[in-house]
Motif scaffolding. Structure first.
Motif, PDB file in Angstrom:
ATOM      1  N   PRO B 127       0.813  -1.224   0.000  1.00  0.00           N
ATOM      2  CA  PRO B 127       0.000   0.000   0.000  1.00  0.00           C
ATOM      3  C   PRO B 127       0.845   1.273   0.000  1.00  0.00           C
ATOM      4  O   PRO B 127       0.552   2.218  -0.717  1.00  0.00           O
ATOM      5  CB  PRO B 127      -0.802  -0.100   1.296  1.00  0.00           C
ATOM      6  N   SER B 128       1.907   1.298   0.827  1.00  0.00           N
ATOM      7  CA  SER B 128       2.764   2.482   0.893  1.00  0.00           C
ATOM      8  C   SER B 128       4.198   2.037   1.101  1.00  0.00           C
ATOM      9  O   SER B 128       4.474   1.206   1.974  1.00  0.00           O
ATOM     10  CB  SER B 128       2.330   3.367   2.061  1.00  0.00           C
ATOM     11  N   GLY B 129       5.108   2.588   0.301  1.00  0.00           N
ATOM     12  CA  GLY B 129       6.514   2.212   0.417  1.00  0.00           C
ATOM     13  C   GLY B 129       7.058   2.511   1.800  1.00  0.00           C
ATOM     14  O   GLY B 129       7.686   1.656   2.438  1.00  0.00           O
ATOM     15  N   VAL B 130       6.790   3.731   2.280  1.00  0.00           N
ATOM     16  CA  VAL B 130       7.350   4.141   3.569  1.00  0.00           C
ATOM     17  C   VAL B 130       6.735   3.344   4.723  1.00  0.00           C
ATOM     18  O   VAL B 130       7.441   2.869   5.609  1.00  0.00           O
ATOM     19  CB  VAL B 130       7.154   5.661   3.773  1.00  0.00           C
ATOM     20  N   ALA B 131       5.400   3.155   4.674  1.00  0.00           N
ATOM     21  CA  ALA B 131       4.756   2.381   5.736  1.00  0.00           C
ATOM     22  C   ALA B 131       5.309   0.951   5.750  1.00  0.00           C
ATOM     23  O   ALA B 131       5.515   0.366   6.813  1.00  0.00           O
ATOM     24  CB  ALA B 131       3.243   2.366   5.529  1.00  0.00           C
ATOM     25  N   LEU B 133       8.337   0.034   4.743  1.00  0.00           N
ATOM     26  CA  LEU B 133       9.708   0.084   5.285  1.00  0.00           C
ATOM     27  C   LEU B 133       9.674   0.120   6.814  1.00  0.00           C
ATOM     28  O   LEU B 133      10.476  -0.535   7.480  1.00  0.00           O
ATOM     29  CB  LEU B 133      10.441   1.324   4.753  1.00  0.00           C
ATOM     30  N   ALA B 134       8.722   0.894   7.367  1.00  0.00           N
ATOM     31  CA  ALA B 134       8.611   0.980   8.825  1.00  0.00           C
ATOM     32  C   ALA B 134       8.101  -0.340   9.402  1.00  0.00           C
ATOM     33  O   ALA B 134       8.608  -0.824  10.417  1.00  0.00           O
ATOM     34  CB  ALA B 134       7.667   2.122   9.206  1.00  0.00           C
ATOM     35  N   ARG B 135       7.128  -0.948   8.715  1.00  0.00           N
ATOM     36  CA  ARG B 135       6.574  -2.223   9.194  1.00  0.00           C
ATOM     37  C   ARG B 135       7.671  -3.293   9.232  1.00  0.00           C
ATOM     38  O   ARG B 135       7.812  -4.026  10.217  1.00  0.00           O
ATOM     39  CB  ARG B 135       5.446  -2.676   8.254  1.00  0.00           C
TER      40      ARG B 135
END
Lengths: 249, 146
Positions: B127-131, B133-135
């Motif tokens: 869904p989101s690249g940054v989310a 990466l954080a996950r």
């Protein structure tokens, strides 16, 4: 970054600069280096950067206690230096061979080592997927725009289990310009984001501010509501150590 | 000092040889590579880094994902037309490397992953690249931006 003065007499070696920063030099040598740095601005800047790196390493890896008092040497005595190097090579080989033979001889000890390693890993901070540090070290317009897109997206995600995203943008180096009152390409957007989301904070690196003020001879003004932190890189490490996820913009 | 080094260096080499044989002795690693830039040289360098990472740790010890978002998605666009890029991607995928693409980017840049990108299926979309990466960092993955 070209250093114009390559004259060896006026250009201290890296070892000497390291010894200077580690406070290992005698009084005259310290004084001499101070004078050289005063004459050479770019070298002074490099030395400051070296010092920042050293501070970070110290912060990340606490120094071992057992450093002998006699380690403050006069760097002019080269005989002393060669013997120190020779001694450390011998010591290194001894340690390596002992470690080596132990590792080979005893498989269960190797296993113990692995367990120890695993224990060390389990002590690492638990990273939260909801707290994110953006490390902003660039003035690249596309990268910055994309970061704002990501921030908007994350802040508009419905909160699961009451946990909302927290975002901390750390601007240092070239990234600082985003937060400068006179050069920011997005002053309104930053004001708007700060007004809408309490969970988004912007921090500016004091080391960078200080360096720019020295280089440009002008006072650096930041946008309203920007936090000033001592060092961008140190802040990144602190946040990571307390469980923030890391994104390099 | 010179004479001393003449003796010590071969001695050190001799003693350290068994270490080289054990070079593959890494524990299992979980790693996420972040690509959000479109410089082809840097992208090719990233893929070279990944191959070297596999060589050092061993594919069986490595759970490695590549997260592409923003301009980074161009890597799979290039792989669609450039044989060199394509062969690199194919080779990495054959070693169980995942290439994930950000849905926000696809929407924002109006990219059709089925036609515009090389070998992307629905499962590769996050869904989101940054989310993501954080996950992944929260799941214990180490973050690398090459």
């Amino acid at each position: 970054m070209g250093i114009k003065n390559k004259d060896t007499k006026d250009y201290p070696s890296t070892e000497l600069l390291n010894a200077f920063l580690d406070n290992e030099l005698c009084a005259e040598d310290r004084h001499e280096i101070h004078e050289i740095l005063e004459r050479n601005a770019s070298l002074k800047k490099e030395t400051c950067e070296l010092n920042t790196i050293k501070q970070l390493v110290r912060e990340a890896y606490p120094e071992p206690q057992a450093v002998a008092e006699g380690s403050r040497h006069n760097w002019h005595s080269s005989a002393h230096k060669s013997w120190t190097i020779a001694a450390s090579v011998v010591l290194g080989i001894l340690v390596a061979s002992v470690w080596n033979s132990v590792a080979h001889r005893n498989a269960s000890e190797t296993h113990a080592q692995a367990t120890e390693q695993a224990a060390a890993i389990s002590q690492a901070p638990i990273v939260s997927s909801k707290r994110i540090v953006f490390d902003l070290n660039t003035a690249d317009v596309d990268s910055i725009n994309e970061m704002f897109g990501e921030i908007e997206y994350l802040m508009n995600q419905p909160s699961v289990d009451g946990a909302e995203y927290e975002i901390h943008v750390i601007a240092h180096g070239e990234g600082l310009s985003l937060l400068q009152a006179d050069s920011s390409p997005h002053p309104e957007l930053i004001r708007d984001i700060r007004a809408r989301y309490d969970n988004v904070t912007f921090a500016a690196c004091y080391n960078t501010i200080n360096r720019l003020q020295h280089e440009q001879g002008i006072a650096i003004k930041l946008l309203p509501g920007i936090i000033v932190i001592d060092s961008g890189v140190a802040e990144v490490i602190r946040r990571q150590q307390s469980g923030w996820a890391y994104i390099r913009v | 000092m010179k004479k001393l080094s003449l003796i010590l260096i071969p001695l050190a080499a001799l003693l350290l040889t068994p270490f080289a044989a054990h070079a593959g002795g890494y524990a299992k690693q979980k790693v996420v590579y972040h690509v959000n830039y479109d410089n082809p040289k840097r992208q090719a360098g990233a893929m070279r880094n990944i191959q070297n990472h596999i060589n050092a740790v061993g594919a069986e010890n490595l759970d490695l994902k590549v997260i592409m978002h923003g301009k980074g998605v161009s890597l799979l666009k290039t792989a669609n037309t450039d044989e060199n890029f394509k062969s690199k991607v194919v080779s990495l995928k054959s070693q169980d490397i995942n290439f994930n693409v950000c849905a926000n980017t696809l929407r924002g840049k109006k990219i059709n992953y089925e036609t515009d990108l090389y070998d992307v299926t629905e499962e590769d979309i996050v869904p989101s690249g940054v989310a993501e990466l954080a996950r992944l960092q929260a799941e214990g993955y180490s973050y690398i931006k090459p």
